[in-house]
Design a protein around this motif. Structure first.
Motif, PDB file in Angstrom:
ATOM      1  N   SER A 188       0.934  -1.387  -0.005  1.00  0.00           N
ATOM      2  CA  SER A 188      -0.080  -0.154  -0.057  1.00  0.00           C
ATOM      3  C   SER A 188       0.972   1.215   0.169  1.00  0.00           C
ATOM      4  N   GLY A 189       0.430   2.258  -0.547  1.00  0.00           N
ATOM      5  CA  GLY A 189       0.917   3.531  -0.651  1.00  0.00           C
ATOM      6  C   GLY A 189       0.642   4.371   0.714  1.00  0.00           C
ATOM      7  N   ASP A 210       0.801   9.237   3.378  1.00  0.00           N
ATOM      8  CA  ASP A 210      -0.052   8.933   2.100  1.00  0.00           C
ATOM      9  C   ASP A 210       0.803   9.005   0.945  1.00  0.00           C
ATOM     10  N   VAL A 211       1.447   8.016   0.167  1.00  0.00           N
ATOM     11  CA  VAL A 211       2.386   8.289  -0.710  1.00  0.00           C
ATOM     12  C   VAL A 211       1.685   8.441  -2.031  1.00  0.00           C
ATOM     13  N   SER A 212       1.971   9.437  -2.839  1.00  0.00           N
ATOM     14  CA  SER A 212       1.239   9.527  -4.243  1.00  0.00           C
ATOM     15  C   SER A 212       1.304   8.433  -4.932  1.00  0.00           C
ATOM     16  N   THR A 328      -6.414   8.372   5.916  1.00  0.00           N
ATOM     17  CA  THR A 328      -6.172   8.775   4.751  1.00  0.00           C
ATOM     18  C   THR A 328      -7.205   9.237   3.757  1.00  0.00           C
ATOM     19  N   ASP A 329      -6.850   9.827   2.713  1.00  0.00           N
ATOM     20  CA  ASP A 329      -8.030  10.666   1.931  1.00  0.00           C
ATOM     21  C   ASP A 329      -8.768   9.248   1.292  1.00  0.00           C
ATOM     22  N   GLY A 330      -8.098   8.118   1.098  1.00  0.00           N
ATOM     23  CA  GLY A 330      -8.943   6.978   0.569  1.00  0.00           C
ATOM     24  C   GLY A 330     -10.261   6.417   1.606  1.00  0.00           C
ATOM     25  N   MET A 331     -10.282   7.054   2.659  1.00  0.00           N
ATOM     26  CA  MET A 331     -11.379   6.721   3.516  1.00  0.00           C
ATOM     27  C   MET A 331     -12.661   7.554   3.210  1.00  0.00           C
ATOM     28  N   VAL A 332     -12.112   8.858   2.687  1.00  0.00           N
ATOM     29  CA  VAL A 332     -13.122   9.632   2.645  1.00  0.00           C
ATOM     30  C   VAL A 332     -13.537  10.228   1.139  1.00  0.00           C
ATOM     31  N   GLU A 333     -12.696   9.739   0.138  1.00  0.00           N
ATOM     32  CA  GLU A 333     -12.548  10.417  -1.105  1.00  0.00           C
ATOM     33  C   GLU A 333     -13.479   9.533  -1.952  1.00  0.00           C
ATOM     34  N   ALA A 334     -14.300   9.991  -2.676  1.00  0.00           N
ATOM     35  CA  ALA A 334     -15.183   9.307  -3.541  1.00  0.00           C
ATOM     36  C   ALA A 334     -15.497   9.959  -4.838  1.00  0.00           C
ATOM     37  N   LEU A 365     -15.251   0.453  10.298  1.00  0.00           N
ATOM     38  CA  LEU A 365     -15.218   1.548   9.802  1.00  0.00           C
ATOM     39  C   LEU A 365     -14.734   1.590   8.215  1.00  0.00           C
ATOM     40  N   ILE A 366     -13.592   0.949   7.969  1.00  0.00           N
ATOM     41  CA  ILE A 366     -13.226   0.688   6.526  1.00  0.00           C
ATOM     42  C   ILE A 366     -14.314  -0.066   5.844  1.00  0.00           C
ATOM     43  N   GLU A 367     -14.861  -1.287   6.441  1.00  0.00           N
ATOM     44  CA  GLU A 367     -15.838  -2.207   5.919  1.00  0.00           C
ATOM     45  C   GLU A 367     -17.131  -1.232   5.489  1.00  0.00           C
ATOM     46  N   THR A 368     -17.474  -0.560   6.387  1.00  0.00           N
ATOM     47  CA  THR A 368     -18.695   0.396   6.413  1.00  0.00           C
ATOM     48  C   THR A 368     -18.659   1.578   5.564  1.00  0.00           C
ATOM     49  N   VAL A 369     -17.322   2.236   5.623  1.00  0.00           N
ATOM     50  CA  VAL A 369     -17.504   3.509   4.839  1.00  0.00           C
ATOM     51  C   VAL A 369     -16.852   3.297   3.383  1.00  0.00           C
ATOM     52  N   ALA A 370     -15.708   2.661   3.377  1.00  0.00           N
ATOM     53  CA  ALA A 370     -14.775   2.538   2.265  1.00  0.00           C
ATOM     54  C   ALA A 370     -14.296   1.164   1.791  1.00  0.00           C
ATOM     55  N   LYS A 371     -15.297   0.306   1.490  1.00  0.00           N
ATOM     56  CA  LYS A 371     -15.299  -1.172   1.295  1.00  0.00           C
ATOM     57  C   LYS A 371     -14.851  -1.140  -0.111  1.00  0.00           C
ATOM     58  N   ASP A 372     -15.758  -0.401  -0.802  1.00  0.00           N
ATOM     59  CA  ASP A 372     -15.486  -0.776  -2.355  1.00  0.00           C
ATOM     60  C   ASP A 372     -14.566   0.381  -3.087  1.00  0.00           C
ATOM     61  N   LEU A 373     -14.058   1.319  -2.382  1.00  0.00           N
ATOM     62  CA  LEU A 373     -13.286   2.417  -3.019  1.00  0.00           C
ATOM     63  C   LEU A 373     -12.108   1.692  -3.478  1.00  0.00           C
ATOM     64  N   ASN A 374     -11.500   2.332  -4.752  1.00  0.00           N
ATOM     65  CA  ASN A 374     -10.454   1.575  -5.334  1.00  0.00           C
ATOM     66  C   ASN A 374      -9.318   2.932  -4.935  1.00  0.00           C
ATOM     67  N   ASP A 375      -8.797   2.551  -3.708  1.00  0.00           N
ATOM     68  CA  ASP A 375      -7.834   3.513  -3.131  1.00  0.00           C
ATOM     69  C   ASP A 375      -7.098   2.879  -1.985  1.00  0.00           C
ATOM     70  N   ASP A 376      -5.802   3.278  -1.495  1.00  0.00           N
ATOM     71  CA  ASP A 376      -5.313   2.634  -0.200  1.00  0.00           C
ATOM     72  C   ASP A 376      -6.134   3.455   0.996  1.00  0.00           C
ATOM     73  N   ARG A 377      -6.640   2.655   1.657  1.00  0.00           N
ATOM     74  CA  ARG A 377      -7.162   3.277   3.057  1.00  0.00           C
ATOM     75  C   ARG A 377      -6.318   2.890   4.173  1.00  0.00           C
TER      76      ARG A 377
END
Length: 385
Positions: A188-189, A210-212, A328-334, A365-377
Motif C-alpha cells: 500500500s502507499g 499517504d504516498v502519491s 488517509t483520503d482513501g477513507m473519505v474520497e469518492a 469502519l473501513i468495511e462500512t465507509v470505504a469497502k468498495d473504494l479503489n484506493d489505499d485506505r
C-alpha cells in the motif's frame, strides 16, 4: 598369516579413505543444493537435473506415448524458466529441441498414434520456450532469483506490518490501526510508523503518511519511506521531523515523489497532543463532554514539493472518553463527493460504532465507509478511557 595380518591395515585404510571421500562428496552436493535454493550458488545442480530429465521423458514417450506425449517436454522447460539463468536455459532448450527431433525421426512421418510430433506440438514448445526465456531474463535483470524473490517481498511486507504496529500503551489508553491496500494487493502507499519517545517513554509519536499513486508503484515508495521515517521518528525533536522528511523526499528526485503526512505527538500522562500536518486530512476528535466531533486541521504543504517548507502545529487535549481519529483520503474520497461529505459520513459511522467493543472498530469502519473504494485506505483510532 603374518603376511595376511600385515596386509589388513592398508585395506582398512583404503576403506576409511573411501568413506571419507564419499562423505565429503555428499556434503559438497548437499551444500551446493542448499546454497542454490537460497540463491547463493550457480545453477549447475538444477541444470543437470533438468538436462537428465529431457532424455528420460523422450524414452518414456517412445515407449508409452499414450501416457507421455511429445508435449511433455514442456515440463522441464517450465521448471527451467523458474530455476535457471538465461544462458543455461538456452542449453536446456537445445536439448529439448534435439529430443523432439529424435522423437519425430524415430516415430516416422506416417505415425498416427498419440505420440506423433505435430506442428502443434512444435508451436506449443516454442511458445513455452519464448515465455520461459522472457521470465528468466526479467529475473536476471532484477537480480533476484524466483526462489528468493517471493520470500524477500514477503519479508518486506511483514517488516512493514511490524513497523506500523502501535507500541503498547499504558492503562487507560487504547489504539487501533487498520490498513487496506487498493485492489486487494499486499503493498500500500499508505503507512504508519509509531514509537514511544520522551522521558520514560511518556510520549506517543505516530506518523500516518499517504504516498502519491496507487498499488505497487506507491507501495515500493512507501516501503522506502517507512524505513526512513521510522529512523527519523524519535531521533529528532517533534517539530524537526516533517522538515527532515520533506528534505529526504526532495533528495529522491522522483517523478511522482510527493506525499502527505500527519504527525501526532501525544502526552500519555496528560492527554495533551499536537498535530503537525503536511497537506494531510484534518484529524477528527470526538469530545465526550460535548457529545460531537470536531475537526483538527494543522497547516503545512505536501512533502517533497518545496524546499524549506514550514509546518505549523495545532494543539489539543484528549479528555477521558475522547477519541482521536486520523485517516488517509482513501477513507473519505469518492468520485462526485466532496471530502467534507466523506468526513461527515466517516464521523457519523464512527459515532455509531463507538458504543461497541473498541477492538475491531477501525476495520469495521473501513468495511462500512470505504469497502468498495479503489484506493489505499488507512485509519488510526486512539481512545482515552
Amino acid at each position: 598369516m603374518a603376511d595376511g595380518a600385515a596386509e589388513a591395515p592398508p585395506r582398512e585404510t583404503m576403506t576409511a579413505r573411501g568413506r571419507r571421500a564419499l562423505y565429503r562428496a555428499r556434503r559438497r552436493l548437499r551444500r551446493s543444493a542448499v546454497d542454490y535454493f537460497r540463491g547463493d550458488a550457480s545453477d549447475w545442480f538444477a541444470f543437470g537435473a533438468l538436462f537428465l530429465l529431457v532424455p528420460l521423458i523422450t524414452v518414456v514417450t517412445l515407449m508409452v506415448p499414450i501416457w507421455c506425449p511429445p508435449t511433455a517436454l514442456v515440463l522441464p522447460l517450465l521448471a527451467g524458466a523458474l530455476l535457471l539463468r538465461p544462458s543455461s536455459l538456452v542449453l536446456l532448450y537445445a536439448a529439448a529441441a534435439s529430443a523432439l527431433a529424435v522423437e519425430a525421426a524415430l516415430l516416422g512421418p506416417y505415425h498416427l498414434g498419440p505420440g506423433r510430433v505435430t506442428p502443434g506440438s512444435v508451436l506449443v514448445m516454442g511458445a513455452v520456450g519464448a515465455g520461459g526465456l522472457l521470465v528468466a531474463q526479467l529475473r536476471s535483470r532484477v537480480g533476484v532469483p524466483w526462489r528468493g524473490g517471493g520470500t524477500m517481498l514477503f519479508d518486506l511486507r511483514e517488516r512493514l506490518k511490524v513497523q506500523s504496529q502501535i507500541p503498547a500503551l499504558p492503562p487507560g489508553w487504547h489504539a487501533e490501526m487498520a490498513l487496506r491496500p487498493a485492489g486487494g494487493q499486499s503493498f500500500s502507499g499508505d503507512f504508519l510508523v509509531a514509537a514511544r519517545t520522551g522521558d520514560g517513554s511518556r510520549m506517543l509519536e505516530a506518523v500516518l503518511a499517504d504516498v502519491s499513486g496507487k498499488g505497487m508503484d506507491a507501495g515500493s515508495r512507501a516501503l522506502l519511506l517507512s524505513g526512513a521515517f521510522g529512523g527519523l521518528l524519535g531521533s529528532l525533536p517533534p517539530h524537526d521531523f516533517l522538515p527532515a522528511a520533506n528534505g529526504y523526499l526532495l533528495r529522491q528526485e522522483w517523478d511522482e515523489g510527493f506525499a502527505s503526512a500527519v504527525h501526532l505527538v501525544l502526552d500519555l500522562d496528560t492527554g495533551e497532543y499536537e498535530l503537525l500536518s503536511a497537506g494531510h486530512l484534518p484529524g477528527m476528535q470526538r469530545c465526550m463532554g460535548k457529545g460531537h466531533w470536531e475537526t483538527k486541521e494543522a497547516e503545512g504543504p505536501l512533502l517533497g514539493i518545496f524546499e524549506g517548507a514550514k509546518f505549523t502545529g495545532l494543539r489539543g487535549r484528549l479528555e477521558r472518553g475522547d477519541v482521536l481519529m486520523l485517516c488517509t483520503d482513501g477513507m473519505v474520497e469518492a468520485p462526485g463527493r466532496d471530502l467534507s461529505e466523506g468526513m461527515d459520513r466517516l464521523m457519523g459511522e464512527a459515532d455509531r460504532l463507538i458504543g461497541s467493543p473498541f477492538v475491531g472498530t477501525a476495520w469495521r469502519l473501513i468495511e462500512t465507509v470505504a469497502k468498495d473504494l479503489n484506493d489505499d485506505r488507512a485509519l488510526l483510532l486512539i481512545w482515552r478511557e
